[in-house]
Write a protein that holds these residues in place. Structure first.
Motif, PDB file in Angstrom:
ATOM      1  N   SER A 189       0.687  -1.075  -0.018  1.00 48.47           N
ATOM      2  CA  SER A 189      -0.095  -0.045  -0.191  1.00 48.47           C
ATOM      3  C   SER A 189       1.018   1.421   0.027  1.00 48.47           C
ATOM      4  O   SER A 189       0.352   2.456  -0.264  1.00 48.47           O
ATOM      5  N   GLN A 190       2.002   1.207   0.357  1.00 51.13           N
ATOM      6  CA  GLN A 190       3.117   2.260   0.288  1.00 51.13           C
ATOM      7  C   GLN A 190       3.827   2.398  -0.856  1.00 51.13           C
ATOM      8  O   GLN A 190       4.795   3.184  -1.105  1.00 51.13           O
ATOM      9  N   ASP A 191       3.150   1.647  -2.049  1.00 51.55           N
ATOM     10  CA  ASP A 191       3.711   1.823  -3.152  1.00 51.55           C
ATOM     11  C   ASP A 191       5.034   1.091  -3.466  1.00 51.55           C
ATOM     12  O   ASP A 191       5.916   1.439  -4.441  1.00 51.55           O
ATOM     13  N   VAL A 192       5.273   0.002  -2.557  1.00 53.71           N
ATOM     14  CA  VAL A 192       6.613  -0.710  -2.603  1.00 53.71           C
ATOM     15  C   VAL A 192       6.331  -1.596  -3.277  1.00 53.71           C
ATOM     16  O   VAL A 192       5.423  -2.536  -3.279  1.00 53.71           O
ATOM     17  N   LYS A 193       7.100  -2.160  -4.280  1.00 58.44           N
ATOM     18  CA  LYS A 193       7.460  -3.306  -5.219  1.00 58.44           C
ATOM     19  C   LYS A 193       7.891  -4.310  -4.300  1.00 58.44           C
ATOM     20  O   LYS A 193       9.334  -4.084  -4.267  1.00 58.44           O
ATOM     21  N   LEU A 194       7.386  -5.043  -3.910  1.00 54.65           N
ATOM     22  CA  LEU A 194       7.985  -6.450  -2.964  1.00 54.65           C
ATOM     23  C   LEU A 194       8.359  -7.695  -3.736  1.00 54.65           C
ATOM     24  O   LEU A 194       7.500  -8.276  -4.189  1.00 54.65           O
ATOM     25  N   PHE A 195       9.696  -7.755  -3.777  1.00 53.63           N
ATOM     26  CA  PHE A 195      10.133  -9.161  -4.267  1.00 53.63           C
ATOM     27  C   PHE A 195      10.463 -10.055  -3.095  1.00 53.63           C
ATOM     28  O   PHE A 195      10.564  -9.852  -1.916  1.00 53.63           O
ATOM     29  N   ALA A 196      10.450 -11.378  -3.462  1.00 53.90           N
ATOM     30  CA  ALA A 196      10.556 -12.519  -2.428  1.00 53.90           C
ATOM     31  C   ALA A 196      11.538 -13.586  -3.200  1.00 53.90           C
ATOM     32  O   ALA A 196      11.255 -13.987  -4.378  1.00 53.90           O
ATOM     33  N   VAL A 197      12.657 -13.893  -2.675  1.00 52.42           N
ATOM     34  CA  VAL A 197      13.399 -14.910  -2.984  1.00 52.42           C
ATOM     35  C   VAL A 197      13.323 -16.096  -1.999  1.00 52.42           C
ATOM     36  O   VAL A 197      13.917 -15.796  -0.911  1.00 52.42           O
ATOM     37  N   GLY A 198      12.810 -17.137  -2.340  1.00 54.42           N
ATOM     38  CA  GLY A 198      12.910 -18.312  -1.465  1.00 54.42           C
ATOM     39  C   GLY A 198      13.814 -19.311  -1.840  1.00 54.42           C
ATOM     40  O   GLY A 198      14.144 -19.786  -3.018  1.00 54.42           O
ATOM     41  N   ILE A 199      14.495 -19.824  -0.602  1.00 51.36           N
ATOM     42  CA  ILE A 199      15.600 -21.148  -0.818  1.00 51.36           C
ATOM     43  C   ILE A 199      15.081 -22.128  -0.159  1.00 51.36           C
ATOM     44  O   ILE A 199      14.614 -22.315   1.125  1.00 51.36           O
ATOM     45  N   LYS A 200      15.330 -23.379  -0.705  1.00 49.14           N
ATOM     46  CA  LYS A 200      15.167 -24.746   0.040  1.00 49.14           C
ATOM     47  C   LYS A 200      13.981 -25.047   0.546  1.00 49.14           C
ATOM     48  O   LYS A 200      12.744 -25.282  -0.049  1.00 49.14           O
ATOM     49  N   ASN A 201      13.748 -24.673   1.953  1.00 49.74           N
ATOM     50  CA  ASN A 201      12.192 -24.978   2.581  1.00 49.74           C
ATOM     51  C   ASN A 201      11.644 -23.713   2.670  1.00 49.74           C
ATOM     52  O   ASN A 201      10.415 -23.691   3.643  1.00 49.74           O
ATOM     53  N   ALA A 202      11.775 -22.847   2.003  1.00 48.64           N
ATOM     54  CA  ALA A 202      10.639 -21.658   1.868  1.00 48.64           C
ATOM     55  C   ALA A 202       9.346 -22.009   1.455  1.00 48.64           C
ATOM     56  O   ALA A 202       9.248 -23.064   0.732  1.00 48.64           O
ATOM     57  N   ASP A 203       8.177 -21.329   2.064  1.00 48.34           N
ATOM     58  CA  ASP A 203       7.102 -21.707   1.836  1.00 48.34           C
ATOM     59  C   ASP A 203       6.596 -20.969   0.364  1.00 48.34           C
ATOM     60  O   ASP A 203       6.673 -19.634   0.386  1.00 48.34           O
ATOM     61  N   LYS A 204       6.696 -21.686  -0.852  1.00 47.55           N
ATOM     62  CA  LYS A 204       6.359 -20.787  -1.869  1.00 47.55           C
ATOM     63  C   LYS A 204       5.082 -20.091  -1.938  1.00 47.55           C
ATOM     64  O   LYS A 204       4.736 -19.018  -2.521  1.00 47.55           O
ATOM     65  N   LYS A 205       4.174 -20.770  -1.450  1.00 47.37           N
ATOM     66  CA  LYS A 205       2.619 -20.425  -1.624  1.00 47.37           C
ATOM     67  C   LYS A 205       2.722 -19.015  -0.959  1.00 47.37           C
ATOM     68  O   LYS A 205       2.025 -17.877  -1.047  1.00 47.37           O
ATOM     69  N   GLU A 206       3.341 -18.973   0.242  1.00 51.70           N
ATOM     70  CA  GLU A 206       3.283 -17.793   1.230  1.00 51.70           C
ATOM     71  C   GLU A 206       4.296 -16.740   0.508  1.00 51.70           C
ATOM     72  O   GLU A 206       3.678 -15.591   0.481  1.00 51.70           O
ATOM     73  N   LEU A 207       5.147 -17.007  -0.201  1.00 48.82           N
ATOM     74  CA  LEU A 207       6.022 -15.896  -0.836  1.00 48.82           C
ATOM     75  C   LEU A 207       4.959 -15.407  -2.115  1.00 48.82           C
ATOM     76  O   LEU A 207       4.984 -14.247  -2.186  1.00 48.82           O
ATOM     77  N   ASP A 208       4.302 -16.273  -2.747  1.00 54.20           N
ATOM     78  CA  ASP A 208       3.462 -15.696  -3.842  1.00 54.20           C
ATOM     79  C   ASP A 208       2.224 -14.881  -3.191  1.00 54.20           C
ATOM     80  O   ASP A 208       1.850 -13.867  -3.835  1.00 54.20           O
ATOM     81  N   ASP A 209       1.716 -15.079  -2.070  1.00 54.83           N
ATOM     82  CA  ASP A 209       0.655 -14.422  -1.556  1.00 54.83           C
ATOM     83  C   ASP A 209       1.186 -12.968  -0.878  1.00 54.83           C
ATOM     84  O   ASP A 209       0.254 -12.152  -1.001  1.00 54.83           O
ATOM     85  N   ILE A 210       2.493 -12.895  -0.655  1.00 55.39           N
ATOM     86  CA  ILE A 210       2.959 -11.666  -0.050  1.00 55.39           C
ATOM     87  C   ILE A 210       3.632 -10.570  -0.974  1.00 55.39           C
ATOM     88  O   ILE A 210       3.520  -9.308  -0.757  1.00 55.39           O
TER      89      ILE A 210
END
Length: 1466
Positions: A189-210
């Protein structure tokens, strides 16, 4: 590679020219490789790779890295993360400054820590140095806290630059341990483009959602830290594009792409085939990595496998896989000098077939027979395992069966127990997926209809109904207040037993239990009292004009009895006689003369003698004696499957007739003997309501019946999975599975001392600590579910408390810091381990098990300034001793020193500086060489630099700066550095490279030197000529060399200066591009068509072109997409666009490997038009007609509907584009539906439009009066529920008025009152509002008077209409205080249809006398006012049926309207 480039270059002169350029490029690359090798000591491999990538045309941006520093990453992998950050920030290193690109970095675990902020570094070299000096943190994974910190302190601060692009890059290897959705939403909402880099045991669905959307543009994942670097070019390109720049790779026309469209096929049990679309560019091959996923969908890193696929191939066959397992497969393109992008997908191997139709074929008390159909494939056998459900403490039993087995009988099971059976088919290499079922053994039944009859003062007769499969019975009896209990074991055929030797006038308890082998079933009990002792008493009872009943009390030692009777006027010779056994105590004398006196004598026969009772005279009656009615008919016990009733008998009855009717409507009848006054109605339905009648019978005569209405209890579900999960010396912790309907749980426990204690707990509880127990004692613990004041059968578990094992002493806190507490204690000799537990005030706790030798422990990773309760207990094996507790608080956080650096290095001196911490009192500076003694010095808190003197020349030192606040210390910062070998030595710059090359300009950058005061840049032609130099300040790390010649090699040299001293010069060779002629441009670029998701463009062909490149992006900003097409194509469809959006489209012409100037136009997709005017045209009880305005261009419509309470679509239909209405049938009356329509444009769907509506009674035309009880027994609160009930019922009648339905409401108590006159309110809304405003009256319950009032003042008044049905609906909660019979008769004569709604204490019999045809189906009964709402639809339905049919004239009897309530007498 050369052959491939030649082939791609075209033909003729173009091919020769391209080949010549290719060999020049190869020669140049080989020369550059020699230069790079010579500088290997100065440039790391990652730096060498990053030199190739530059983000051009970037003016300003704010970029924050949020880096996971949790313990799961580890120090080695953290170095990989640092290298990755280094590589992704290198394209921006030349434009980093306070006015251009600013970079910040936050590392988080339990809490976030700022490594450097936007203001800490003013150039790229400082940022790179800070990244390389990052210290690994360790701890948990609280990603949400990290995101919130970045949102509040970087993008929510007053120093925020609102007009520049804002980017946050999250790097993590695990699922967050706190909530991430809300802080991620705040960032976006602050107009920030939010990237996420997941490795190994990261929850990909959680990253896709945020992340920002679309997720595929902002969310990335790799399954190993070692290949994290493969994401570098992809993320660098994305970030560069968002900042407004363009990523440039010198010497290449295109960043190597990757494979796409990964497709899985030929899935087998242990293999699968994959296929993909080949990558672009000079691919050297592919690397295929695949790893199985665990149950959480996370990759199992230890089982990662990898194969290599040759160039030219685009498929692979993966073998040796696990059956029924999902695999993550990644295909990575391999290039000569780099790794391209990758594509990933998930595929699943087939499940080995299991058995079919696995089921329980036969259930008995102690055995279950299982059968199944074998799978089609050949087997080695089966493994059958079983265990009682929910009993984790019972060992899992296993049986191994042969391959030809198709059934198996399990013996020696527990009765009334649910077992879980699992069968595993065993294949040669694997075990198939198991098949599980549950089966229940039969319960042990209790004896039914236990009856005890007094025979003599010292004996009773016990009778019962037998139990099938019983192997015998055990009968026990004894005084109710004593302990002298006797028992006898009887045969399974026994159904009667005489108990003798009892005490007269004494209460006895009789218990009988069915035996099943060595086990006993549930007991059945009865209590009775023996007769008072005395002589033989003869009782005479005249039961009819022709029969007399004689009864007596049995006499001890009697062999038999003889009874004689004769008319009193006859002589003895005319006597009749009957001989009876010693156990008989009654006899019916029949075939007598009416109105005649008889003499009756009873003889008791002993061995050799007889005793006569004096003759008794009795006279038969002239006519039949009225039997009368039983009294005190009552319910003595109700369960989920049985109702037990009892009554007081009637003199003269020879039997009793019991009749009952349940929910099915069928009546059942049983006849029992006159000496039985209780009866069990078995196999009743749980919660069912039963109408029960009992009447006395004498011969063929039947007395008046007495009736009651009984509701069977719902069976309280048995608590399951009860088990003890933890035992201590004074505590047992139990847990169980909750019962859905339970309102509470009762826990009871009893130890060896026999003292039972109990506790009633909330229904939300499923775990309980039974405390205050004795050590080393066995306790029986029971848990039963409760519904109201009813209690279910308890589940029981046996558990033993631990014996005392000793305890720790002298627990104390020896040190506290902001994030750790150090404790110590005194142990005891027998301890095998110690458990340390710490708990915050909010309940969050953690614990550690320590070795027996440990008596000192540091609790780390704590929250600053937080209170903790710390417990220490000793363990001896699995037993735990007493817990000792201490409470303490962590210190407030002091803060971390950041940006520690060396600003000047000499032979004997190092000058250091750092970024300070607010409000510290001092800093301690510590330094030490590898072979020296550690030294330190303390400076004031306002000092941020320090000179370390008297050092050794050319020696490495570790320097540490620690903040202090009083006697507390913060987290230190450490660097490694080295003193100079000789005075005046200045280090050379590093990472010198060309950022941008044009025909007349070279932009050069470098990484600076600590302490440099300026830099000198020199350049000259490599083939000779004058050298030109320029000097720039110390804060400059890029320089544009202007006015150069195109196509010329230059030698460029950069030297660091510290005042008048020079560092080692670093020289590179760079070539300016040759001046290129202007390429041809695309002509007449135009838009020829557009839809909601597509724009079609066209252009004129350019002679000599080798192809075209099409670019497009949203006009409001965002990533740009491009596609290459051949020279023969002059039209292109841009697909998958957003409806109603403007796009910037560019098309450029290609000539071999060169690209002409693009031509730009702006186009827009069509706005997706939604359906307008979606509405309900017509509605009735089970159908609804919907209408809408047709949408121009729509090719059809999709209309769907579902119950509003349902989650999924119930039904849908496709409607032609020419249609503007549709009728839906078979709807549930009174249920609300959601209707949705969306237009279809060819293959594209428009937006949805929805409405909600429910079927109503639109055809009703009647006069309806609701007669509402307003007596004191209802009360104000319940009257509000009555009004809501009326409101909802009337809501189903939408047409109100003189031409439709007229409604009146009359409230009555002691006097009736018209609240709403019939026909006065002409609109539906007015009627509903009037119902809401009904006042509560209060008073008595005179229902008969109220019905007469309605007839005289409502129905017979001018308001009632002829030829329409008249309905009277009575709603009451009690018995009328006056007679209703006459009023009902008058209503029926007037043709009024009567219905009744009873609540609570309403009298069912009275309501039945009121309703039409005395039919119970015209009665609806609710147990209480809270359950009244569930009958709204049923009442509205029958009113609708009755109100939708024509009726007779006023005063004529109305026709019988067949009305059925769906829930009668509930």
């Amino acid at each position: 590679m050369g052959d491939k480039l030649e082939k791609d270059a075209g033909s003729g002169r173009g091919r020769k020219k391209h080949r010549r350029k290719y060999y020049q490029m190869v020669t140049m690359k080989m020369w550059l490789m020699l230069v790079v090798a010579a500088q290997a000591v100065l440039i790391t491999p990652l730096e060498a790779q990053s030199q190739k990538v530059i983000c051009r045309n970037v003016f300003a941006a704010d970029i924050v890295y949020l880096v996971d520093g949790s313990s799961s990453i580890g120090r080695v992998n953290f170095e990989e993360v640092k290298d990755f950050i280094d590589a992704t920030i290198h394209p921006f290193v030349n434009v980093i400054s306070q006015s251009a690109v600013r970079v910040g970095l936050v590392q988080y675990s339990d809490d976030p820590r700022v490594e450097f902020s936007f203001e800490d570094h003013s150039n790229g070299s400082q940022v790179i140095t800070a990244i390389r000096n990052l210290r690994y943190k360790g701890g948990n994974t609280r990603t949400g806290a990290g995101l919130k910190y970045v949102a509040d302190n970087f993008f929510g601060s007053a120093r925020l630059r609102r007009s520049v692009p804002k980017i946050a890059i999250l790097i993590t290897d695990g699922k967050s341990q706190d909530n991430v959705e809300r802080p991620a939403l705040k960032l976006r909402s602050q107009d920030v483009k939010l990237f996420a880099v997941g490795i190994k045991n990261a929850d990909k669905k959680e990253l896709d959602d945020i992340t920002s959307t679309p997720a595929k543009e902002y969310s990335f994942f790799v399954n190993d830290f070692k290949i994290l670097r493969t994401l570098t070019p992809l993320i660098s390109r994305r970030v560069c594009s968002i900042t407004g720049g363009a990523l440039d790779v010198p010497g290449a026309t295109e960043v190597p792409g990757g494979p796409s469209r990964l497709i899985f096929s030929d899935e087998g049990f242990e293999s699968m085939r994959i296929r993909w679309t080949v990558a672009v560019g000079p691919v050297m091959g592919y690397k295929v990595q695949y790893t199985p996923l665990n149950a959480l969908g996370l990759p199992i890193a230890a089982e990662l496998r990898e194969i290599t696929v040759r160039t030219g191939e685009n498929s692979a066959f993966l073998q040796g896989l696990k059956p029924a397992t999902e695999y993550l497969v990644t295909v990575i393109a391999q290039y000569a000098n780099s790794i391209g992008e990758s594509t990933s997908g998930k595929g699943k191997t087939k499940t080995l077939p299991g058995v079919l139709n696995f089921r329980v074929a036969k259930a008995e008390h102690f055995r279950l027979k299982l059968i199944w159909k074998p799978p089609a494939l050949s087997l080695q056998g089966y493994r059958l395992s079983y265990q009682p459900r929910g009993d984790a403490d019972t060992q899992l039993e296993e049986k191994t069966l042969s391959a030809d087995a198709t059934s198996f009988t399990l013996e020696e099971l527990l009765p009334d127990t649910v077992y879980v059976f699992t069968i595993h088919p065993i294949y040669p290499r694997n075990t198939a997926a198991p098949t599980s079922i549950s089966g229940k053994t039969l319960p042990l039944e209790s004896v039914q209809q236990l009856t005890v009859q007094s025979v003599t003062p010292q004996s009773v007769r016990v009778m019962w109904r037998g139990v099938s499969d019983a192997t015998g019975y055990r009968l026990k009896w004894g005084p109710s207040t004593g302990s002298d209990v006797l028992a006898v074991t009887l045969e399974p055929s026994a159904k009667l037993y005489h108990i003798q030797g009892l005490l007269p006038n004494t209460d006895y308890t009789v218990t009988i239990t069915a035996l099943y082998g060595r086990m006993e079933g549930p007991p059945a009990n009865a209590r009775m009292k023996t007769d008072v002792a005395g002589g033989l008493v003869l009782r005479i009872l005249v039961i009819s004009p022709t029969a007399i009943r004689v009864t007596w009390n049995l006499q001890p030692d009697a062999n038999s009895y003889r009874i004689e009777w004769r008319k009193s006027a006859a002589d003895l010779k005319q006597s009749h006689k009957a001989v009876l056994s010693a156990t008989t105590n009654n006899y019916d004398i029949i075939n007598l003369s009416p109105g005649t006196e008889y003499a009756i004598t009873l003889y008791t026969l002993y061995n050799g003698r007889e005793v006569a009772t004096p003759a008794t005279m009795s006279k038969t009656v002239e006519k039949e004696i009225a039997l009368g009615s039983v009294t005190n008919l009552r319910t003595v016990e109700t369960t989920g499957s049985r109702i037990r009733i009892s009554w007081t008998g009637v003199a003269g009855a020879t039997a009793y007739k019991i009749v009952w009717r349940g929910q099915t409507g069928y009546e059942l009848t049983r006849i029992v003997s006159h000496d039985i006054t209780s009866f069990d109605i078995d196999r009743v339905h749980q919660g069912g309501t039963y109408y029960i009648k009992v009447s006395p019978v004498s011969g063929n005569r039947e007395g008046n019946s007495v009736s009651i209405v009984v509701r069977a209890d719902t069976t309280i579900e048995h608590v399951s999975e009860l088990r003890a999960v933890e035992t201590r010396s004074n505590l047992i912790r139990i847990t169980w599975r909750r019962v859905p309907q339970a309102t509470a749980y009762k826990v009871t426990w009893k130890g060896a001392d026999g003292i039972e204690e109990s506790r009633v707990l909330s229904s939300a509880v499923s775990t309980f600590d039974v405390e205050g127990l004795q050590p080393n004692t066995v306790y029986a613990i029971g848990v039963s579910a409760m519904i109201g004041n009813r209690q279910g059968t308890p589940a029981t578990v046996m558990a033993r408390t631990e014996s005392l094992v000793g305890g720790v002493t002298n627990l104390q806190v020896v040190e506290t810091q902001s994030s750790q507490i150090r404790i110590t204690w005194s142990g005891f000799p027998r301890a095998t381990a110690y458990r340390v537990t710490w708990r915050r005030a909010d309940g969050v706790k953690d614990s550690r098990l320590l070795s027996r030798d440990t008596t000192l422990f540091n609790i780390e990773g704590l929250q600053p300034n937080t209170m903790y309760a710390i417990e220490v207990s000793g363990l001896v094996g699995s037993r735990e001793g007493n817990v000792v507790t201490v409470t303490t608080k962590t210190n407030p956080i002091v803060g971390d020193v950041t940006n520690l650096r060396v600003t000047e290095s000499r032979r004997n001196t190092l000058r250091i500086a750092w970024t300070g911490v607010g409000r510290v009192s001092a800093y301690r500076i510590t330094w030490k060489s590898a072979d020296g003694v550690e030294e330190s010095s303390i400076v004031s808190g306002d000092i941020k630099s320090f000179n370390i003197q008297k050092l050794k020349p050319n020696t490495a030192y570790a320097v540490r700066v620690t903040p202090q606040m009083g006697n507390r210390e913060g987290i230190p910062a450490t660097i490694m550095t080295k003193t100079a070998s000789k005075e005046g030595h200045v280090a050379g710059v590093s990472d010198v490279r060309v950022l941008e090359a044009r025909s007349d300009v070279l932009r050069v950058s470098w990484v600076g030197v600590r302490g440099a005061t300026s830099y000198r840049i020199s350049w000259k032609r490599s083939d000779g000529g004058p050298e030109i130099s320029r000097v720039v300040p110390e804060d400059v790390s890029t320089f544009d060399i202007m006015e150069l010649q195109g196509g010329v090699n230059y030698l460029v040299k950069v030297v660091a200066l510290i005042k008048d001293r020079e560092g080692q010069p670093i020289t590179i060779t760079a070539t300016t591009p040759a001046v290129e002629r202007l390429q041809g441009t695309t002509g007449n670029l135009r838009i020829i068509g557009s839809t909601t998701k597509r724009i079609q463009i066209a252009w004129n062909a350019v002679p000599g072109s080798s192809g075209y490149r099409i670019y497009w992006r949203l006009a409001e900003g965002g990533p740009e997409t491009n596609r290459l097409v051949t020279a023969t194509i002059t039209t292109f469809d841009i697909l998958n666009l957003q409806p109603g959006m403007s796009y910037i489209i560019r098309v450029s012409t290609l000539f071999g490997d060169r690209e002409g100037t693009p031509v730009t136009i702006t186009g827009a997709t069509a706005q997706a038009e939604k359906v307008q005017g979606f509405r309900v045209i017509d509605v009735d009880t089970g159908r609804m007609t919907l209408g809408w305005y047709r949408v121009p261009g729509a090719t059809s419509y999709i209309l769907s509907w579902r119950l509003t309470t349902a989650q999924k679509e119930q039904q849908s239909v496709t409607v032609a584009e020419t249609t503007g209405s549709y009728q839906i049938t078979d709807l549930q009356f009174g249920s609300e539906y959601t209707f949705t329509i969306r237009p279809v444009f060819g293959t594209e769907f428009g937006p949805e439009t929805s409405i909600t509506e429910k079927p109503v009674c639109s055809r009703a035309r009647a006069d309806i009066v609701f007669l509402v009880d307003g007596s004191w027994s209802i009360g104000q609160n319940n009257f509000q529920k009555v009004k809501q009930f009326l409101y909802n019922v009337v809501s189903h009648l939408p047409r109100i008025g003189t031409d439709a339905t007229q409604v009146s409401v009359v409230q009555y108590s002691d006097k009736p009152k018209i609240e709403i006159p019939l026909g006065k309110l002409g609109t539906h809304q007015e009627l509903l509002q009037a119902i809401r405003e009904l006042p509560y009256q209060g008073g008595g319950t005179k229902t008969g008077q109220a019905i007469n009032f309605v007839l005289d003042y409502v129905f017979l008044a001018a308001g009632r209409r002829p030829q329409v049905p008249a309905l009277l609906v009575l709603l009451t909660d009690g018995l009328s205080e006056d007679r209703v019979t006459e009023a009902v008769r008058k209503a029926e004569a007037a043709g009024i249809h009567l219905f009744a709604v009873g609540v609570g204490e309403a009298d069912i019999k009275e309501l039945q006398s009121i309703v039409t045809n005395r039919d119970p189906k015209n009665i609806v009964y609710a147990e209480n006012f809270d359950s009244l709402a569930q009958f709204e639809g049923a009442l509205a339905g029958v009113i609708c049926i009755a109100a939708s049919k024509p009726d007779g004239e006023k005063g004529e009897p109305g026709r019988n309207v067949s009305v059925t309530f769906t829930s009668e007498l509930k």
